[in-house]
Scaffold this motif. Structure first.
Motif, PDB file in Angstrom:
ATOM      1  N   TYR A   1      68.132  49.377  75.055  1.00  0.00           N
ATOM      2  CA  TYR A   1      67.893  50.579  74.249  1.00  0.00           C
ATOM      3  C   TYR A   1      67.404  50.204  72.847  1.00  0.00           C
TER       4      TYR A   1
ATOM      5  N   SER B   1      78.747  48.253  83.767  1.00  0.00           N
ATOM      6  CA  SER B   1      77.951  47.470  82.827  1.00  0.00           C
ATOM      7  C   SER B   1      77.460  46.163  83.439  1.00  0.00           C
TER       8      SER B   1
ATOM      9  N   SER C   1      70.140  45.181  72.815  1.00  0.00           N
ATOM     10  CA  SER C   1      70.252  45.876  74.091  1.00  0.00           C
ATOM     11  C   SER C   1      68.860  46.342  74.496  1.00  0.00           C
TER      12      SER C   1
ATOM     13  N   GLU D   1      70.084  53.150  84.549  1.00  0.00           N
ATOM     14  CA  GLU D   1      71.516  53.297  84.317  1.00  0.00           C
ATOM     15  C   GLU D   1      72.056  54.323  85.313  1.00  0.00           C
TER      16      GLU D   1
ATOM     17  N   LYS E   1      79.217  56.326  79.225  1.00  0.00           N
ATOM     18  CA  LYS E   1      78.999  55.230  78.280  1.00  0.00           C
ATOM     19  C   LYS E   1      80.217  55.050  77.383  1.00  0.00           C
TER      20      LYS E   1
ATOM     21  N   GLU F   1      73.767  45.877  84.184  1.00  0.00           N
ATOM     22  CA  GLU F   1      72.780  45.702  83.122  1.00  0.00           C
ATOM     23  C   GLU F   1      71.996  44.403  83.339  1.00  0.00           C
ATOM     24  N   PRO F   2      70.776  44.310  82.767  1.00  0.00           N
ATOM     25  CA  PRO F   2      70.130  45.276  81.872  1.00  0.00           C
ATOM     26  C   PRO F   2      69.515  46.448  82.633  1.00  0.00           C
TER      27      PRO F   2
ATOM     28  N   LYS G   1      73.841  45.010  67.787  1.00  0.00           N
ATOM     29  CA  LYS G   1      73.967  44.364  69.088  1.00  0.00           C
ATOM     30  C   LYS G   1      72.680  44.572  69.882  1.00  0.00           C
TER      31      LYS G   1
ATOM     32  N   LEU H   1      67.752  38.904  75.889  1.00  0.00           N
ATOM     33  CA  LEU H   1      68.641  39.637  74.988  1.00  0.00           C
ATOM     34  C   LEU H   1      69.691  38.704  74.391  1.00  0.00           C
TER      35      LEU H   1
END
Length: 587
Positions: free
Chosen positions: A291, A490, A289, A501, A568, A493-494, A287, A265
């Motif tokens: 997602y 966060s 991600s 999540e 989030k 992540e990922p 950005k 990423l």
């Protein structure tokens, strides 16, 4: 696990993950983070540090741990140094496209004579194809390298060898009892492979093969030009493509995959690949991600292979021409919209069939329609799996042949079921892994396959329907749902398959206000917390559900409720706030 709610508004039980010896009522963001890590099996300080800071050097194994990879590297190196034509044979999904792309880009950078082939979904179908091999042979190819396919191509591999072509198979799909007689087979799912890398996507296996190839080439006595090309072209530059293929093939984001995606990423954010950069701009991605990769880039790249040929997607990843890149990106964007229209049309019929299956008390879903577009079967299977929490197979019937795709739930290995059905002669072709699989069968075996699927799922579930239980990572006071907590979470992540999540249960919230949005399908509003602060929320596809009905009833304003969902960031006009993505409520 500790039960928190027996039955929510959506009829689900809620439980919260616990860890022996750990305070399961965390008082700070740091406590909560540690508790989540421990509940996910990461218990010591060193392992936590490694997990929270995933980098390639910490997770990267010696490629030699993969069976046959050194043999494969030697064969490919010999072919390169003998100036032979090499063909990369891939697949039409994102994993196959990215696998093909990294091999083609690397070999081209070394000055090799390389061609590629991606099969068409409707014409050739998945995997190696004898007609395609004949066409490749006619071009003077001396070596075929398969990526994300080939492990089931026993007859096709023999055909290639009969034409004097060497063949290296790199794949990650579950093999049959008999392996193809290739010159090398690199697949971590082979029974005698001890690498413990069976969670890799096809692109991950291809990447490790390139790493082994580079090492092999560097060990050879090369001229100055080739040596410089090898030094200038490090496979790590392709980690944006490796991350994309790994995410879109829904591989678990653990171990090496976690490092691939975390680093990939960052590479994607550097916007070095012209095609990906252009597609990101067309899709409005600012950005990178997980997602964005899985729900914006992936569907557009997949759209070509679903509707026609995956060639435009691969050409986009390979081109260095801005005009061509823009034309291809716009084409994929349009094809994705066409795919959505087709998908939504079929989904109406498939949904009705699935509801009847579900009402009958089945442990699995199998729906089949006449002349449905085969390119969207997997997507619809995934939607049905998510809606009903059952392993779901969706297929299309045409000219006496059924072709379909399936998606599975935790605890049911669909790939094994498909391989067992193939071994018993119920289906004619098939393959996949635990979470997803594809299959073909004659129309006369439709009921036999339906029955076999149901019995196999029952056996794996011990005869019990999948439990509608949500396992939350933690429960906290709603007043603690802040930007500080979001920042702390966060660091996990990922997020993705195998590292979801965090799901939170919030206490002490009361409804302040609510309204509908998105053509009336979704809701948004705010809760008042026990600390006197407001927490904004959104809830997708909740209108018409018991949750939506409750929240939209004015009589329930100020009622204390428990919330289930994810926390989030929300950015609007440059202002960042905390926002709760509501999934369910309980009184």
């Amino acid at each position: 696990m500790r039960k928190v709610v027996d039955k929510s508004m959506l009829g689900q039980a809620w439980a919260v993950a616990t860890y022996p010896g750990k305070d399961n009522n965390p008082s700070s963001a740091d406590d909560l983070l540690q508790k989540i890590l421990m509940a996910r099996g990461i218990v010591d300080t060193a392992a936590m540090e490694k997990f929270l800071n995933p980098c390639i050097k910490d997770y990267m194994p010696d490629p030699s741990v993969l069976k046959d990879i050194d043999i494969a590297a030697k064969i490919i190196a010999d072919s390169i140094l003998n100036n032979e034509k090499i063909a990369i044979y891939g697949d039409y999904d994102v994993d196959g496209i990215t696998s093909t792309a990294i091999f083609v880009k690397y070999l081209r950078a070394l000055g090799c004579d390389v061609i590629w082939h991606l099969p068409t979904r409707e014409g050739e179908g998945y995997g190696l194809n004898i007609s395609a091999i004949d066409e490749i042979a006619q071009k003077g190819t001396k070596l075929i390298i398969t990526v994300d396919c080939g492990i089931s191509g026993i007859n096709e591999v023999e055909h290639a060898k009969s034409l004097g072509i060497r063949i290296v198979v790199t794949d990650h799909h579950s093999p049959d009892a008999t392996l193809p007689n290739a010159d090398a087979v690199v697949n971590p799912k082979q029974t005698d492979d001890t690498s413990d890398l069976d969670y890799l996507a096809g692109v991950g296996v291809a990447f490790l093969t390139l790493v082994a190839l580079r090492r092999e080439l560097r060990s050879r006595n090369l001229n100055a030009d080739m040596s410089q090309r090898i030094e200038d072209n490090n496979p790590i530059n392709y980690l944006d493509l490796v991350a994309l293929g790994t995410i879109c093939d829904t591989m678990p984001l653990v171990g090496l995959n976690r490092a691939f995606v975390a680093t990939g990423l960052k590479v994607l954010g550097m916007r070095n690949n012209l095609g990906l950069r252009t597609l990101m701009d067309v899709a409005g991605i600012k950005k990178p991600s997980v997602y964005a990769a899985g729900f914006a880039l992936g569907p557009r790249l997949n759209a070509a292979g679903r509707l026609d040929s995956a060639a435009p997607a691969l050409e986009l990843l390979l081109t260095d021409n801005p005009l061509i890149a823009n034309d291809l990106a716009q084409k994929l964007h349009k094809m994705n919209q066409d795919r959505l229209d087709i998908q939504n049309s079929i989904m109406l019929s498939a949904g009705e069939m699935a509801q009847k299956c579900c009402d009958s008390g089945r442990c699995s879903l199998f729906v089949c329609g006449d002349n449905w577009h085969g390119g969207v079967m997997g997507i619809i299977a995934g939607r049905l799996k998510d809606k009903y929490n059952l392993p779901s197979c969706v297929a299309t019937k045409c000219d006496g042949v059924i072709n379909g795709s399936g998606r599975s739930i935790q605890g049911v290995d669909l790939g094994k079921i498909i391989h067992d059905a193939l071994a018993k002669g119920i289906i004619s072709e098939g393959g996949g892994h635990a979470a997803a699989a594809g299959f073909s069968l004659s129309a006369e075996n439709e009921q036999a396959f339906c029955d076999f699927l149901e019995q196999s799922v029952k056996d794996q579930l011990n005869g019990l329907l999948p439990n509608k239980e949500v396992i939350a990572d933690a429960e906290i006071d709603a007043g603690g749902a802040t930007l500080k907590l979001i920042k702390k979470l966060s660091s996990l992540e990922p997020f993705g398959q195998g590292n979801q999540e965090p799901t939170l249960i919030l206490h002490g919230a009361s409804l302040r206000f609510v309204s509908t949005m998105g053509h009336g399908a979704h809701i948004r509003g705010a809760f008042m917390t026990s600390s006197g602060t407001q927490l904004a929320f959104v809830g997708f596809n909740l209108v018409g559900t018991p949750v939506g009905d409750f929240l939209l009833d004015d009589a329930n304003t100020n009622t204390k409720i428990m919330l289930l969902g994810k926390l989030k960031e929300n950015e609007y006009n440059g202002h960042v706030t905390a926002q709760f993505f509501l999934e369910d409520i309980a009184i």
